[in-house]
Enzyme design. Sequence first.
Site, mmCIF file in Angstrom:
data_model
loop_
_atom_site.group_PDB
_atom_site.id
_atom_site.type_symbol
_atom_site.label_atom_id
_atom_site.label_comp_id
_atom_site.label_asym_id
_atom_site.label_seq_id
_atom_site.Cartn_x
_atom_site.Cartn_y
_atom_site.Cartn_z
ATOM 1 C CE LYS A 185 1.143 6.271 -2.961
ATOM 2 N NZ LYS A 185 0.600 4.903 -3.067
ATOM 3 N N GLY A 215 -1.300 6.377 -7.096
ATOM 4 C CA GLY A 215 -0.048 6.482 -7.830
ATOM 5 C C GLY A 215 1.101 5.848 -7.082
ATOM 6 N N GLY A 217 4.607 5.508 -4.967
ATOM 7 C CA GLY A 217 5.091 6.190 -3.779
ATOM 8 C C GLY A 217 6.095 7.275 -4.071
ATOM 9 N N GLY A 221 3.798 9.806 -2.718
ATOM 10 C CA GLY A 221 3.988 9.722 -1.275
ATOM 11 C C GLY A 221 4.859 10.815 -0.710
ATOM 12 C CD GLU A 259 0.279 -2.077 11.981
ATOM 13 O OE1 GLU A 259 1.278 -2.807 11.762
ATOM 14 O OE2 GLU A 259 -0.819 -2.252 11.442
ATOM 15 C CB CYS A 293 2.048 -6.205 10.209
ATOM 16 S SG CYS A 293 0.445 -5.516 10.643
ATOM 17 C CD GLU A 394 6.409 -7.808 8.049
ATOM 18 O OE1 GLU A 394 5.349 -7.837 8.694
ATOM 19 O OE2 GLU A 394 6.931 -6.754 7.636
#
Length: 498
Positions: A185, A215, A217, A221, A259, A293, A394
């Site tokens: 995905k 699509g 999440g 997901g 990650e 990241c 972040e």
Amino acid sequence: MNAEAKISVTPTFRAEYGHFIDGAWIGSDGSKVIGLSNPATGQHLANIQAGTPADVGRAVAAAKRAFPAWSRTSFEERQRILLEIAQRLRARSGEFAVMESLNNGKTVHEATIHDLPEAIGQFEYFAGSVWSLKGETHNHADLLGLVHREPLGVVAQIIPWNVPLLMASMKIAPALAAGNTIVLKPSEIVCLTVLEFVAEIADLLPPGVLNVITGYGQDVGEALVTHPDIRKVAFTGSTSTGRKIIEYAARNIIPQTLELGGKSANIICRSADLDAAATTAAIAMVFNKGEVCMAGSRLFVERAVRDAFLEKFVAAVEQIRVGDPLNEKTGLGSLSSRMQYDKVRSYFDVAREEGATILSGGDIATDTGLQSGFFVKPTILTDVHNRMRVAQEEIFGPVTSVITWDSEEELLSQVNDSLYGLAGAVWSEDLRQAHRISRAMQTGIVWINTYYNLPRGMPLGGYKQSGFGRELTWDLLREYTIQKSVIIPLSYSGLPPQ
């Protein structure tokens, strides 16, 4: 803009992309689509499917059917296919680099020198690694123990929008090498290069070995990760979404590699080569627009060299050209979406409210030709202390917080005072100091006198809420396989004593 430097490749996207299931492109069960555009111009590029749980079910069923045959393929066959995938990518690397720039807003220069070579390298690396997938033998006086290493089955892979083609390669290559089948995905924000890549290699893999569902999440997901036939999930993305993935995976008790986010410390010591450190810190801030990241977003500068370093750092940052991502001289392109653009801009206000000083940037880029895109200026924040939101959260944009330090003890207490621990760097000509600091950092990757230098085979992964598991390395094949022990007595003498 320098028209002569503008890239000449003009790739064509399909008007609409289906899901890729069982070797064919099909529409969604829900018949809804999502429009994707160029974030630098607002131009519509293509539509993708807004998937449903029913679509997920079809994809998982196809992968499950394909698994028995694919898991029994020889190492020679898997290696041949992986090397051919690498060759297909290499043959169209210029075109794929432009596609990545058009859908993501990154500069075509970065896509050309980083994303494509690294994506190609993943397939080449794991093509060779398949031969090291070995079992074990345990010899005892009265029995022989065999340890087999077998593929897991159908694996779910969920990737983000910041480096989509590279992320797809990092997930697909080891899973195929280990003998698994895949339901991938990609992000619903940026994924056109991934879909074009799958179309390019579709003839190389048996139907059902690689499936792609697009699509949102919440629609796709959760249905994917909680499906009872999924045997593992690999996810790269935000820490908040990572928590949800862990919860979903817990329903069927399947392993994960994650990650997640980062707030990396880039440390400047008084003995550092300040010219090299300043230039590299500027790159570490704007590479991929800061939508990385591992970005060096916390810049710890020793007080003794603070002023001298900042003078060089500001000069390096202000030389970076913000502009058309397809211009080969552009150093900073467009952020990937309106959502990310608004998020980054909101932190300019947060910085002011917290008492930080905006030394450079802190605004949108409004030069001619940029008004329709999501362009911000590279931004340096000073007078920052480590507990400020701009130093802890972040931002995922071209924003760096400068924090001053005096002693190594003080430095390390702040460096490690973070939810994250993905990457970082130490700039010092004192080898002992560099070792002391790097060993004390709670960080998965530490660079010494460099940044973003990650040779193939070195593990990528984090401490704490930056996730768990490692990628880019042979050890990842362990995550895509499971061990089975077989015990063979050499003579029969009844059950062993209890």
